[in-house]
Design a protein around this motif. Structure first.
Motif, PDB file in Angstrom:
ATOM      1  N   VAL A 141       0.751  -1.213   0.066  1.00 47.03           N
ATOM      2  CA  VAL A 141      -0.043   0.095   0.250  1.00 47.03           C
ATOM      3  C   VAL A 141       0.894   1.391  -0.009  1.00 47.03           C
ATOM      4  CG1 VAL A 141      -1.772   1.316   1.338  1.00 47.03           C
ATOM      5  CG2 VAL A 141      -1.927  -1.130   1.384  1.00 47.03           C
ATOM      6  N   LEU A 142       1.943   1.100   0.810  1.00 47.40           N
ATOM      7  CA  LEU A 142       2.602   2.439   1.075  1.00 47.40           C
ATOM      8  C   LEU A 142       3.516   2.472  -0.086  1.00 47.40           C
ATOM      9  CD1 LEU A 142       3.344   4.803   2.900  1.00 47.40           C
ATOM     10  CD2 LEU A 142       5.243   3.176   4.022  1.00 47.40           C
ATOM     11  N   GLN A 202       2.689   2.081  -3.410  1.00 48.92           N
ATOM     12  CA  GLN A 202       1.842   2.402  -4.380  1.00 48.92           C
ATOM     13  C   GLN A 202       1.514   4.048  -4.160  1.00 48.92           C
ATOM     14  OE1 GLN A 202      -1.367  -0.357  -4.368  1.00 48.92           O
ATOM     15  NE2 GLN A 202      -2.095   0.023  -6.161  1.00 48.92           N
ATOM     16  N   VAL A 203       0.950   4.323  -3.002  1.00 47.86           N
ATOM     17  CA  VAL A 203       0.573   5.768  -2.692  1.00 47.86           C
ATOM     18  C   VAL A 203       1.745   6.657  -2.777  1.00 47.86           C
ATOM     19  CG1 VAL A 203      -1.535   5.058  -1.392  1.00 47.86           C
ATOM     20  CG2 VAL A 203       0.554   5.497  -0.136  1.00 47.86           C
ATOM     21  N   LEU A 204       3.104   6.278  -2.446  1.00 46.65           N
ATOM     22  CA  LEU A 204       4.360   7.244  -2.374  1.00 46.65           C
ATOM     23  C   LEU A 204       4.473   7.381  -4.016  1.00 46.65           C
ATOM     24  CD1 LEU A 204       6.921   5.874   0.029  1.00 46.65           C
ATOM     25  CD2 LEU A 204       5.611   8.081  -0.054  1.00 46.65           C
ATOM     26  N   LEU A 258      -3.085   8.223   4.064  1.00 45.04           N
ATOM     27  CA  LEU A 258      -2.149   7.301   4.957  1.00 45.04           C
ATOM     28  C   LEU A 258      -1.317   7.987   6.034  1.00 45.04           C
ATOM     29  CD1 LEU A 258      -2.562   4.427   4.238  1.00 45.04           C
ATOM     30  CD2 LEU A 258      -0.365   4.439   3.101  1.00 45.04           C
ATOM     31  N   LEU A 315      -8.523   0.178  -1.030  1.00 47.64           N
ATOM     32  CA  LEU A 315      -7.549  -0.112  -2.091  1.00 47.64           C
ATOM     33  C   LEU A 315      -8.205  -1.138  -3.110  1.00 47.64           C
ATOM     34  CD1 LEU A 315      -4.301   0.373  -1.834  1.00 47.64           C
ATOM     35  CD2 LEU A 315      -4.183  -2.003  -0.807  1.00 47.64           C
TER      36      LEU A 315
END
Lengths: 175, 375
Positions: free
Chosen positions: A136-137, A139-141, B43, B372
């Motif tokens: 997840v991290l 990807q969003v980064l 996030l 997601l």
């Protein structure tokens, strides 16, 4: 200000107010002092980790251990300074600065991929695997224009949070 | 009673005693928007969690229950201060010695009657128990007199019937004395050290009182069994239980433990409210020993309180023990003007179980994973 006294002088209040950049009113500082004395059971002048954890609502919080490292052993002045980010008068930048400090556990001014991963771990516990968190991290980064090896600075945080209003306020009960 | 330096996490057993705290606590903003494309900002934004933590640091409903507010000082000017000084002289110089004398006389009478009766009437249990009950009522009356207790009892006096228990809110160990002077209850209490413990194991034992030890995990089962045995016996004194499990400051009630409500008996609620103008009767066991507490009471003007014996309640059809406990807590809180908080009193002695944190973590993880998938 005396460690054991439970009376604040006007001079003390003003000193604390200066230290927190006037983000709390004098009445709020008096209330916070009553609260501080209530939590600091043997009037040592600071609140120990155990005394913080005796507040069940705080002990239940997923980020309690991280926050404990930041507040453990603070004297009253620094205690108020820490909480000042939650004042309604605090600017978005001041709030983001606190969030940054929570991530930046080693205090070197840089937030790494692992730092964010650690906070994610606190927040999601055993309900996400490490692979899922990394995925997840990353990807969003990537979508925000950063890579895994990037270090985020406070300015990056401010940029990411942008103009969207950050709601992070707590009201200090004043009798 | 000193607070242990390090507290253990409570066993999840204790959680069975109450419904989800999350249902009662003000829910902070959900950790994330439940829908929409997941971005880096979402996030990184831990502000809701931080806000909850800061809110708990600044003010929390649990610590409020055990705060003893010092009374407003009213003796702050030139006219009132000498009056206050006179008051101090009267209280400490006249009232206190008189009260000590009264109490000593009471103990002498009590012991000189109790010890012979206890020893000589060993064979005649029924008669012995009757006299002992009367004597305990007597010494409690002496205690109440030694603080100039003005107790107003409302409602019908409890009758001795089998299959019934009495529950009450708890402010101090003197609750027991105040109630005992009217009716010979058998109480279930924490075993204390010192002279109180001595009294517990000798005199109060003869009333049929039951002792427990908070710190022993296995203790709960043995105590539950003792409770059941006691209420079955028709000759036993009526059982008085303080379901909060700890002393609270008489402004709030904490969650009632369900143990008293699953004995299959009628539950008779009792509400006790102290008038703070005269003295704050809350025993903060962390701040003072019981002896100091008693001395404080004996050097005050009076202990004024109201006791309401309320209508007996039974388990309704389809009601769980926890719901029954909450319903009775509601009845008592309304009658005595107390606010209800959703905390377990035992959190004074142990940390909340990890289950609560896990619930939050689970909700967070599920939101992230769901968002997601929505891309």
């Amino acid at each position: 200000m005396g460690n054991a006294s439970s009376m604040l002088t006007q001079y003390d209040i003003e000193e604390v107010q200066e230290h927190c950049h006037k983000l709390f009113s004098q009445q709020e500082i008096v209330s916070l002092y009553q609260r501080f004395c209530q939590l600091d059971r043997n009037a040592k002048g600071f609140i120990s980790a155990d005394e913080f954890l005796s507040v069940p609502e705080f002990a239940m919080n997923p980020l309690s251990q991280r926050l404990l490292k930041m507040v453990d052993g603070l004297n009253f002045k620094d205690f108020v300074a820490f909480l000042s980010a939650f004042s309604s008068k605090a600017t978005t930048e001041q709030k983001i600065a606190l969030i940054f400090k929570v991530y930046d556990s080693d205090g070197n001014g840089k937030v790494s991929f692992n730092d964010i991963l650690n906070v994610l771990r606190n927040l999601s516990g055993s309900f996400m695997s490490d692979e899922q968190r990394e995925q997840v991290l990353t990807q969003v980064l990537k979508e925000a224009g950063y890579t895994k090896e990037c270090y985020l600075l406070l300015d990056d945080f401010i940029k990411v949070f942008g103009n969207s209003g950050l709601k992070m306020e707590v009201e200090v009960p004043v009798d | 009673m000193s607070d242990p330096g390090k507290l253990n996490t409570s066993s999840s057993e204790l959680d069975l005693d109450r419904p989800n705290i999350e249902d009662y606590l003000p829910s902070g903003a959900s950790i994330h928007e439940p829908h929409g494309q997941l971005r880096l900002r979402d996030l990184l934004d831990i502000s809701p969690t931080l806000t909850e933590a800061a809110g708990a640091i600044i003010d929390d409903s649990f610590t409020r229950c055990f705060k003893s507010n010092p009374p407003e000082p009213w003796n702050w000017n030139v006219y009132l201060f000498p009056l206050w000084c006179c008051g101090v002289v009267v209280r400490y110089g006249i009232l206190f010695p008189v009260r000590v004398i009264v109490l000593t006389i009471g103990w002498i009478i009590f012991l000189s009657a109790y010890i012979p009766v206890h020893v000589l009437l060993k064979g005649h249990d029924k008669l012995r128990k009757k006299i002992e009950r009367y004597l305990v009522e007597l010494i409690c009356s002496f205690f109440v007199a030694s603080w100039t207790g003005v107790v107003k009892y409302h409602g019908p006096r409890p009758s001795m019937r089998p299959k019934q228990v009495f529950v009450s809110n708890h402010t101090s160990m003197i609750d027991f004395i105040v109630l005992e002077q009217m009716t010979p209850f058998a109480v279930i209490m924490q075993k204390h050290p010192g002279w109180v413990g001595l009294l517990q194991s000798t005199i109060l034992d003869s009333l049929g009182c039951i002792w427990f030890n908070r710190s022993e995990a296995k203790d709960r089962e043995t105590v539950a069994k003792k409770l059941r045995d006691h209420v079955q016996g028709s000759d036993n004194n009526p059982l008085l239980i303080f379901p909060e499990g700890t002393c609270v400051n008489n402004h709030y009630t904490v969650m009632f433990k369900k143990g008293a409500f699953e004995l299959g008996c009628t539950v008779c609620p009792i509400a006790v409210k102290y008038n703070k103008i005269f003295v704050d009767a809350f025993w903060n066991s962390r701040k003072q020993s019981f002896t100091m507490h008693l001395l404080q009471l004996m050097t005050s003007w009076a202990v004024v309180c109201d006791v309401w014996y309320l209508e007996p309640q039974t388990l309704k059809h389809g009601e769980t023990a926890i719901e029954f406990a909450e319903r009775v807590r509601d009845i008592i809180s309304v009658r005595a003007g107390l606010k209800k908080v959703p905390w377990d009193g035992y959190l004074k002695y142990s940390r909340p179980s990890p289950k609560h944190r896990e619930l939050k973590q689970q909700s967070f993880a599920e939101t992230i994973l769901r968002r997601l998938e929505e891309r």
